[in-house]
Design an enzyme around this catalytic site. Sequence first.
Site, PDB file in Angstrom:
ATOM      1  N   CYS A 126     -32.659  32.292   8.133  1.00  0.00           N
ATOM      2  CA  CYS A 126     -33.380  33.314   8.610  1.00  0.00           C
ATOM      3  C   CYS A 126     -34.037  33.821   7.337  1.00  0.00           C
ATOM      4  CB  CYS A 126     -32.552  34.551   9.015  1.00  0.00           C
ATOM      5  SG  CYS A 126     -33.485  35.862   9.626  1.00  0.00           S
ATOM      6  N   HIS A 184     -33.392  33.398  18.726  1.00  0.00           N
ATOM      7  CA  HIS A 184     -33.119  34.041  17.343  1.00  0.00           C
ATOM      8  C   HIS A 184     -34.189  35.215  17.127  1.00  0.00           C
ATOM      9  CE1 HIS A 184     -32.442  33.637  12.996  1.00  0.00           C
ATOM     10  NE2 HIS A 184     -33.544  34.334  13.039  1.00  0.00           N
ATOM     11  N   GLU A 185     -35.547  34.848  17.536  1.00  0.00           N
ATOM     12  CA  GLU A 185     -36.508  36.023  17.140  1.00  0.00           C
ATOM     13  C   GLU A 185     -36.332  37.078  18.174  1.00  0.00           C
ATOM     14  OE1 GLU A 185     -37.914  35.988  14.573  1.00  0.00           O
ATOM     15  OE2 GLU A 185     -37.586  33.688  14.143  1.00  0.00           O
ATOM     16  N   HIS A 200     -34.058  39.496  16.923  1.00  0.00           N
ATOM     17  CA  HIS A 200     -34.556  40.230  15.902  1.00  0.00           C
ATOM     18  C   HIS A 200     -35.295  41.700  16.573  1.00  0.00           C
ATOM     19  CE1 HIS A 200     -34.045  38.549  12.099  1.00  0.00           C
ATOM     20  NE2 HIS A 200     -34.545  37.428  12.505  1.00  0.00           N
TER      21      HIS A 200
END
Length: 180
Positions: free
Chosen positions: A100, A142-143, A146
Amino acid sequence: MNEQLNVLTLEDPRLRQRAKPVDKIDDVLQTLIDDLIWTAERTNGVGISAPQVGSAQRLFIVASRPNLRYPHAPQMAPTAMINPRIVAHSEEQVSGWEGCLSVPDQRGKVDRWRDIEVEYCDRNGNLRRPILTGFVARIFQHELDHLEGTVFLDRVADPATLLTEAEYFAQIDTVPVSQT
């Protein structure tokens, strides 16, 4: 002209906040999209979220391509995903290495859905609903984390297995591709 944005790191509490939905696609958002794409390219990222640069909006870029950090990434055009969500997923999860931009010099194994059906608006306001697989599905998940204030370290089953970038590349027995 595009601007490389500063990427927040773990000590910044903004990374742990839940992003708010985008309610208007305007010139300011278009500039942010262009700057996110530019930043991902310049930092060898394959994705980047608005919260990573201090903008608490439900927006991220998926920009898979081979680079120094991900030499085997598949090639795709950078894609802005506004108000993204997963609408369906495969039964199967796969474990894979993640890094990341907000967690420099760390890699960890994370379980993610292998295939996902997603929904988002593109930068022109068009609703999209593709099925993503493999590495691109991993980037999306993954995003999306966030946007919820989650970083990949929160999903690593055994923190003792975390590696530095150098240890990761030694373990996978590959040399990062050079910049072109």
